[in-house]
Design a protein around this motif. Structure first.
Motif, PDB file in Angstrom:
ATOM      1  N   PHE A 163       0.825  -1.219   0.000  1.00  0.00           N
ATOM      2  CA  PHE A 163       0.000   0.000   0.000  1.00  0.00           C
ATOM      3  C   PHE A 163       0.856   1.264   0.000  1.00  0.00           C
ATOM      4  O   PHE A 163       0.378   2.341  -0.316  1.00  0.00           O
ATOM      5  CB  PHE A 163      -0.902   0.038   1.240  1.00  0.00           C
ATOM      6  CG  PHE A 163      -1.877  -1.099   1.342  1.00  0.00           C
ATOM      7  CD1 PHE A 163      -2.275  -1.808   0.211  1.00  0.00           C
ATOM      8  CD2 PHE A 163      -2.421  -1.468   2.565  1.00  0.00           C
ATOM      9  CE1 PHE A 163      -3.183  -2.858   0.298  1.00  0.00           C
ATOM     10  CE2 PHE A 163      -3.325  -2.510   2.658  1.00  0.00           C
ATOM     11  CZ  PHE A 163      -3.699  -3.213   1.528  1.00  0.00           C
ATOM     12  N   ALA A 360      -6.968   6.642   0.148  1.00  0.00           N
ATOM     13  CA  ALA A 360      -7.298   5.236  -0.082  1.00  0.00           C
ATOM     14  C   ALA A 360      -6.288   4.314   0.598  1.00  0.00           C
ATOM     15  O   ALA A 360      -6.651   3.318   1.237  1.00  0.00           O
ATOM     16  CB  ALA A 360      -7.326   4.957  -1.586  1.00  0.00           C
ATOM     17  N   MET A 361      -5.022   4.650   0.475  1.00  0.00           N
ATOM     18  CA  MET A 361      -3.989   3.770   1.025  1.00  0.00           C
ATOM     19  C   MET A 361      -4.012   3.776   2.552  1.00  0.00           C
ATOM     20  O   MET A 361      -3.775   2.767   3.195  1.00  0.00           O
ATOM     21  CB  MET A 361      -2.607   4.190   0.495  1.00  0.00           C
ATOM     22  CG  MET A 361      -2.429   3.890  -0.987  1.00  0.00           C
ATOM     23  SD  MET A 361      -2.701   2.120  -1.367  1.00  0.00           S
ATOM     24  CE  MET A 361      -4.235   2.173  -2.304  1.00  0.00           C
ATOM     25  N   ALA A 364      -6.957   1.716   3.525  1.00  0.00           N
ATOM     26  CA  ALA A 364      -6.624   0.302   3.318  1.00  0.00           C
ATOM     27  C   ALA A 364      -5.734  -0.216   4.441  1.00  0.00           C
ATOM     28  O   ALA A 364      -5.898  -1.336   4.935  1.00  0.00           O
ATOM     29  CB  ALA A 364      -5.927   0.131   1.969  1.00  0.00           C
ATOM     30  N   SER A 368      -6.852  -3.173   6.787  1.00  0.00           N
ATOM     31  CA  SER A 368      -6.021  -4.381   6.754  1.00  0.00           C
ATOM     32  C   SER A 368      -5.487  -4.705   8.143  1.00  0.00           C
ATOM     33  O   SER A 368      -5.455  -5.866   8.561  1.00  0.00           O
ATOM     34  CB  SER A 368      -4.883  -4.169   5.766  1.00  0.00           C
ATOM     35  OG  SER A 368      -3.765  -4.923   6.112  1.00  0.00           O
TER      36      SER A 368
END
Lengths: 383, 383, 383
Positions: A163, A360-361, A364, A368
């Motif tokens: 990511f 977004a990263m 994520a 995660s």
């Protein structure tokens, strides 16, 4: 039965020695590889630069986490004792699994930086340990150490390398991860008898002072935790300054809310021992970003409030309704503040204050970290 | 009533955040301003240079001062707890008031050095706290923190910038200042009932061991306290060496005199916990001067003797005759040794061993520190 | 009688001040002597390099050794208190005797490196103190400090300058030396009444937690102990890495064997407090050699096993048959692991893995360290 713990411990140590003999070598001195990477410092200067930060983190892992859990009269010695065992095993295993993921098929190179990262990897298990304290045997802790550090290293690789997310103080990858992993295990291990054992969870006068040793050494050295592996120069400088300010602000709001929610305005010792540290967790993800000193203080203040409210309202709710018994309240110290850390980084990017990563990263990375932790914890608890 | 402490704490934290948002920015990297000041190091090297010293001072403030006061059985937890609160508030306020005085109308620049100075500023309040322990509410401590740090910063500016006096280890500006400020407040707060409360001032076996944690971390890191902001090179080197030697010499004379003045030649634990540190205070003013190692040992030896005699004879006299009840005996640990520090610097200059300052300026610094402290303490106590 | 301790202490401090006035001066700045030695760093950089390591060692000496011995309920305060006194006297005396031996007729130069070496020299007495705790008066400790540090400095000169042996972490010259010196004194001081006093040697719950403060700070900072005076670059780097790994491996085998030899597989707290440190002692001699990380782990694992077995079988045997009563079991923590360290270096050289020294010189160093210690201890005990 008597022999299962010592045999497993010896077996693991022999395994570690074999793995180190086969796969680990000293970090090469960049003087030798100067041609390919001219910006790296010679080893003596990197030692100088990293070693004091390594020792600060080392104190946090062994004295900080070890003594923080001594506030429960009955579990005092076993918390310090198992903390030492878990961390000693975990750091060896952390060097191996982190090394395999980052070495790209080469031999694993060991240096001061990998020692810092190995210490970090043990922090996840020590956080989870706070959720299951009093519910697990030494053998279960040993299994959890092996499984959790493997899951941690996998998630960290995903977050950092795939990511390319930003999480310099590891709010998401260590703190949120460790807390939700531990809560998942605690959920599996829940037995109704635990409610009756509440009397083991009393503190006495001197056990509260021992716990303050843990609290204070964590509080003092947290700026090193968040800046240890930051890029030298502006970023490392900022990471230390932000953590210092966030923790100071967090103390004020934690004391204020502790007094507000406690009978007759008294201060609650559990809040003082734990919620004062939430600012260090929450500022972690943004620590090296150019957010301005006062934003670090806002993050810390918020974390102090949320953490106290968590101890007051969420922990009893979790135990009564969700059948998750969180012995030391790690959800309030590491879980929620870790999530705040991840969310804060998203807000910072939305407001255009940092270009180190994308929304977004970061989202994520947060998803995660929590997802891997819950799945990993459920599997570990079932084992 | 119940809400006054939390509301004041929250109000102060919001004020701090607003002040930081308006007036504080990151220290500029000297690479950018290289033209005007070629001798400054780039930020990554200054971080390297100052950060370990900052962390040593940080341990002294939070663990050292915090645990030193735990020897009183009844006040153990409140000393550590209020110590953390006062220091967390004080360091934010210290950055603001010191910054305003030194920034000459520019924005306040924050860096590792200002974090060291902010920690220093909290030490004055923590010293005064030792004189009023058991006599004040958390709200009073909060008010005292704000007022005392403002007075401290004013006096420090006078001593350092106007008088250009030399006081690298802050014997006068922190230790004497903090002690006399606290004594003045204690004098105002005196109530005859305090005599009867002596039973709260008992120590028990384990509370004495907790106090030794504070003593030892102060003792160990004092060379960093006295050398942290000294000029790198000979001066910083000397400051560390002198403090190391002065403290070692102080231990021997403190133990010797403790045995001399105690019944049947036993050692008195209060002397061991406190008087052994007087050498660090007393050598502060001269720490970076070229006085010769043995002179540091003479200063330390003297401080050890004076401090033990103070505990034996002066503290009871103050309580009985002057109606000043000095809970932890800060006059013997910080007040008298701080005065010795100032006087020692005058002797050193008279003997022609240092040209860093003049007799008049050192005397003015000593007088100003004690005077500001007494006036400030009386005003604070009346409030 | 009452006056003998204070008069001796004062007399010694006056003597130290006179010796320092006559013989000690500041280390010259190599900028001045640049012509003769171009490789030395300027003082400000050497300060930067050595000072954090010095402070780590300083914590080990005063907090580590001080608290390690608090596990005996009855001797808690006296161990911390006498530890501080002995170390404060010892470091002044260590600067003098080490300085005389190494200064070749010149004045003794004091700097951060001599402060590290002075701290090291006190470690020998603190180790021996563990063997005689409860059997000696403060005056006897004072005499032992003077005699043992003189003997230590003599042996260290022999080992380092004459034999040119390699012992960077001082497994032989400090740990084995201190242990056998102490055991020899304990043998002389043996009285049959000591057996009955076993009840003083009980630990209670909180005394075990205090002892863990000592254990953990020794464990954490041991990499600094073994690397502080190593050659910067590869050697210093290796010394830190090896010690880190050896200690981690040692924890696993010590816990495993503690569980094996204890009733019903429980962990024995004395083993956890002491045997977990044996890996730091044992890896000392080879710490800076190019042995490979896994060899450090083998050395540490072995030391953990030997140390636990020593506590279980050797200490009772020594007390019952050899009439040597080793209060804290220093033979198992420092004696045997120190011998392992010396032997490991011989094995390493035999296997061709290091050319830093020869088999004969390493054997001579081990023999000389144990021999000098036993003879010195017997003479000191008789006095």
């Amino acid at each position: 039965m008597k022999f299962s713990f010592p045999l497993m411990a010896l077996g693991l140590e022999v395994t570690m020695i074999v793995l180190f003999a086969l796969f680990v070598e000293y970090e090469m001195d960049p003087i030798v590889i100067k041609q390919t990477n001219a910006t790296k410092l010679p080893k003596s200067e990197r030692f100088l630069q990293l070693y004091p930060l390594f020792q600060d983190v080392h104190v946090m892992i062994f004295v900080g986490f070890g003594f923080l859990m001594t506030f429960l009269k009955k579990y005092g010695f076993s918390s310090v004792g198992i903390n030492l065992f878990v961390a000693a095993l975990g750091l060896q295993w952390g060097i191996i699994v982190q090394g395999i993921l980052h070495s790209r098929g080469q031999k694993i190179q060991i240096g001061i930086k990998s020692m810092i990262n190995a210490d970090f990897s043990t922090a996840t298990v020590l956080i989870s340990f706070g959720a299951v304290l009093g519910k697990t045997s030494p053998i279960q802790m040993l299994v959890m150490t092996i499984l959790e550090i493997a899951a941690f290293a996998g998630n960290e690789y995903l977050v950092g390398e795939i990511f390319q997310a930003s999480d310099i103080g590891a709010s998401m990858t260590i703190h949120a991860f460790g807390a939700y992993f531990g809560l998942a295990v605690a959920g599996i291990l829940y037995r109704s008898g635990l409610r009756k054992r509440h009397k083991n969870e009393e503190s006495v006068y001197y056990s509260d002072l021992f716990a303050m040793i843990g609290t204070l050494f964590l509080w003092i050295f947290w700026p090193s935790f968040n800046s240890a592996i930051a890029e030298p120069g502006n970023k490392q400088n900022r990471a230390a300054i932000h953590t210092y300010l966030s923790l100071a602000a967090c103390v004020l709001t934690a004391y204020a809310f502790s007094s507000l929610v406690t009978h007759r305005g008294k201060l609650n010792m559990v809040h003082i021992q734990n919620a004062t540290l939430a600012g260090g967790v929450a500022v972690g993800t943004c620590a090296d970003m150019d957010i301005g000193p006062f934003v670090a203080m806002i993050i810390g203040s918020t974390a102090g409030v949320v953490s106290v409210l968590g101890y007051k309202f969420l922990t009893p709710f979790f135990a009564a309704k969700l059948r998750i018994h969180d012995t030391c309240g790690v959800h309030n110290l590491h879980g929620l503040p870790g999530v705040i850390g991840g969310l804060a980084s998203i807000v910072v990017i939305v407001m255009g204050k940092s270009k180190q990563s994308t929304i977004a990263m970061q989202a994520a990375a947060l998803g995660s970290s929590i997802g891997t932790a819950v799945v990993g914890g459920l599997l570990t608890g079932t084992y």
